[in-house]
Scaffold this active site. Sequence first.
Site, mmCIF file in Angstrom:
data_model
loop_
_atom_site.group_PDB
_atom_site.id
_atom_site.type_symbol
_atom_site.label_atom_id
_atom_site.label_comp_id
_atom_site.label_asym_id
_atom_site.label_seq_id
_atom_site.Cartn_x
_atom_site.Cartn_y
_atom_site.Cartn_z
ATOM 1 N N TYR A 1 0.933 -1.110 0.019
ATOM 2 C CA TYR A 1 -0.095 0.038 0.134
ATOM 3 C C TYR A 1 0.943 1.388 0.133
ATOM 4 O O TYR A 1 1.683 1.532 0.968
ATOM 5 C CB TYR A 1 -1.058 0.101 1.259
ATOM 6 C CG TYR A 1 -1.849 1.063 1.453
ATOM 7 C CD1 TYR A 1 -2.688 1.447 0.413
ATOM 8 C CD2 TYR A 1 -1.875 1.723 2.494
ATOM 9 C CE1 TYR A 1 -3.889 2.457 0.702
ATOM 10 C CE2 TYR A 1 -2.796 2.598 2.792
ATOM 11 C CZ TYR A 1 -3.758 3.320 1.811
ATOM 12 O OH TYR A 1 -4.623 4.415 1.970
ATOM 13 N N TYR B 1 -11.732 -4.142 7.522
ATOM 14 C CA TYR B 1 -10.456 -3.989 8.153
ATOM 15 C C TYR B 1 -10.440 -2.532 9.162
ATOM 16 O O TYR B 1 -9.895 -2.566 10.011
ATOM 17 C CB TYR B 1 -9.305 -3.566 6.958
ATOM 18 C CG TYR B 1 -8.089 -2.984 7.594
ATOM 19 C CD1 TYR B 1 -7.243 -3.939 7.746
ATOM 20 C CD2 TYR B 1 -7.936 -1.799 7.628
ATOM 21 C CE1 TYR B 1 -5.769 -3.488 8.254
ATOM 22 C CE2 TYR B 1 -6.725 -1.198 8.098
ATOM 23 C CZ TYR B 1 -5.692 -2.107 8.378
ATOM 24 O OH TYR B 1 -4.567 -1.675 8.844
ATOM 25 N N HIS B 2 -11.077 -1.494 8.787
ATOM 26 C CA HIS B 2 -11.064 -0.302 9.463
ATOM 27 C C HIS B 2 -11.931 -0.357 10.553
ATOM 28 O O HIS B 2 -11.708 0.345 11.556
ATOM 29 C CB HIS B 2 -11.646 0.836 8.479
ATOM 30 C CG HIS B 2 -10.352 0.913 7.561
ATOM 31 N ND1 HIS B 2 -10.847 0.455 6.084
ATOM 32 C CD2 HIS B 2 -9.258 1.509 7.231
ATOM 33 C CE1 HIS B 2 -10.161 0.751 5.383
ATOM 34 N NE2 HIS B 2 -9.228 1.386 5.925
ATOM 35 N N LYS C 1 -9.588 17.811 16.433
ATOM 36 C CA LYS C 1 -9.057 17.079 15.260
ATOM 37 C C LYS C 1 -8.756 18.095 14.216
ATOM 38 O O LYS C 1 -9.843 18.212 13.351
ATOM 39 C CB LYS C 1 -9.995 15.872 14.749
ATOM 40 C CG LYS C 1 -9.872 14.865 15.951
ATOM 41 C CD LYS C 1 -8.746 13.884 15.471
ATOM 42 C CE LYS C 1 -8.508 13.345 14.197
ATOM 43 N NZ LYS C 1 -7.442 12.617 14.177
ATOM 44 N N ASP D 1 -7.361 14.777 8.648
ATOM 45 C CA ASP D 1 -7.187 13.509 9.211
ATOM 46 C C ASP D 1 -8.516 12.843 10.015
ATOM 47 O O ASP D 1 -8.738 13.722 10.843
ATOM 48 C CB ASP D 1 -5.869 13.393 10.237
ATOM 49 C CG ASP D 1 -6.024 12.288 11.379
ATOM 50 O OD1 ASP D 1 -6.188 11.255 10.792
ATOM 51 O OD2 ASP D 1 -5.562 12.490 12.309
ATOM 52 N N HIS E 1 -9.002 9.593 11.290
ATOM 53 C CA HIS E 1 -8.747 8.658 12.173
ATOM 54 C C HIS E 1 -8.868 9.346 13.773
ATOM 55 O O HIS E 1 -7.878 9.732 14.304
ATOM 56 C CB HIS E 1 -7.185 7.936 12.015
ATOM 57 C CG HIS E 1 -7.059 7.172 10.872
ATOM 58 N ND1 HIS E 1 -6.694 7.871 9.646
ATOM 59 C CD2 HIS E 1 -7.275 5.936 10.530
ATOM 60 C CE1 HIS E 1 -6.617 6.806 8.647
ATOM 61 N NE2 HIS E 1 -7.225 5.551 9.432
#
Length: 666
Positions: A17, A171-172, A537, A541, A543
């Site tokens: 990746y 996955y996330h 935040k 981003d 996450h």
Amino acid sequence: MSQDTVKRDRPWLMRTYSGHSSASASNELYRTNLGRGQTGLSVAFDLPTQTGYDSDHPLAHGEVGKVGVPINHIGDMEALFDQIPLEQMNTSMTINATAPWLLALYVAVAERQGVDPAQLQGTTQNDVLKEYLSRGTYIFPPEPSVRLTTDLIAYTVQNIPRWNPTNICSYHLQEAGATPTQELAYALSTATAILDAVQASGQIPPDRFTDVVGRISFFVNAGIRFVEETCKLRAFSRMWDTLTSERYGVTDPKQRRFRYGVQVNSLGLTESQPENNVQRIVLEMLSVTLSKNARARAIQLPAWNEALGLPRPWDQQWALRMQQVLALETDLLEYGDLLDGSPVVEAKVQELIDGAHEEMARVEAHGGMVACIDNGYIKRELVQSHTRRIRNIESGELQIVGVNCYQESAESPLTAGEESGIMKVDEKAEREQIESLKAFRASRDKDKVEAALQQLRRAADDGSNIMPASIECARAGVTTGEWSEVLRNVFGEYRAPTGIDISPMEHGDSAALEGVRNRVRKTGEELGRPLRLLIGKPGLDGHSNGAEQIAVKGRDAGFEIVYEGIRLTPAQIARAAQEEGVHLIGLSVLSGSHLELVQEIIQELKKIGASGIPLVIGGIIPEEDAKILQAQGLKAVFTPKDVDMNTIMNSMVTIIRDANGLEAAA
């Protein structure tokens, strides 16, 4: 049978990746990796591209080329795949909210290469629902986002038949805290929500709907508990086979096959003793390869140093070599399924299936997957699961080698030297990308651009499939920001629930937590009001897992918490800090844009006369950058090695006391 006559299975597709700085730099990296034996591409796009902004948009500042490649227009996409024949390539693109646009650019570049788009092979991630729960790169509200996902699926099934139009991403979810049971339940609930939407759209004739089901693929996580993770993959395979047969009437076993790619767990990668990440990655790779009947079709492995910063090409080569050694040197691919008939495995698989069915029923009872995003049900469940994991690490119940046990270590030669074991993005990359973008805009046929954008507006307004108009925009030279702006004007934007409104969670660390609570309470009494903490935040981003955990812990420690979620501008954060009367600002940045964003926030606080509010930051921040930030006035820099949140909370109380002229001890 002799060793010479053993028939080996074909290895899975091997990817890394990657993408950074610019299209040309990423192209060089891709061609290098392909030359080293990589058999497919997995493209990482930068955050402005993922969230629909051009590189010169104010929100893109500091983010350009940091966590992926910036793609503003067809010229960038053409440079990205220069000398890479698309008719021979299997390309995976991690893109969601802007997936129709990036695929449109890919199709337009294929046309320029003289390739029939019907020949293209690859995957658009295109699972926007998990973006509201984990990665945060959504743009529009859930309903129009599902419509865009549906349009891309319908278009590719009819026009690019070998393309995987959506990659349902459990996955996330695991990265956001999901247990294996939750990962199964929420991924399969997402898949049914999307398939139901495609079916309801009427774009696919009923007799061809099984083709849609057959093109659905998954992107799965695999953690360190590799026996449980192997069982999870076997459970996925069995549940998908049953679901596609019973719910959608698919009779062809090939179209019912659970097709998945995987990147093994990044959540478990540690900054402390990062060399331990190598064996973690290898063990996690076993969980998706050991069971032949549930083996991954494509694998990309993280690099050992991703908790430190951006991996270098050599680090990515090391991750690729791990796959090659397993596939080529071992005898794994010479045997049938090693786990068939195991009563232990069968019992665990059935336990996971039963638990997933129960959770899927709860999702349905709350209105289905899309409704559960709006009402915050799933986000709260994930935050709670993640909180439980963090508490287990704090208490020592969950042992992480090098983090909360066996912490003694010699200095690692892997992180020695000027680079400190990571790659730095060239500071000139953003400026050069913006200059290139401006030159491209000036060279376009403005009438063609406006005509293409008008066609896009009509399609968005009248419900037509968005792909033909998007491809026309790509051909005409429309930019990423222009494409997204049209759809923003039609669909609006959205802010997802934060999920931090969960019940307090007592744990084995309750004595330590009580000590923090006493300090928070006493300090508030000395200052005349309860301590208030703003979690910010900034930038693009999305996450938010770390920010959410700090917010939850801060609230449990007695702070009043101000947290409004992701994607706030420095000006918004500064203004909120002043208006809410906070005692401390805690920033969370994981995209590598910390230096630029912190500088902007400091300037904004000065503008409004609030520079006395102390600042701390958490994220993936190299030690060299941490020193720069502290020299600029930040009071503390927390990184992934700081896993004890009671210690973090105590540090913040001390910083507040110092900023207000109080003695350090409460």
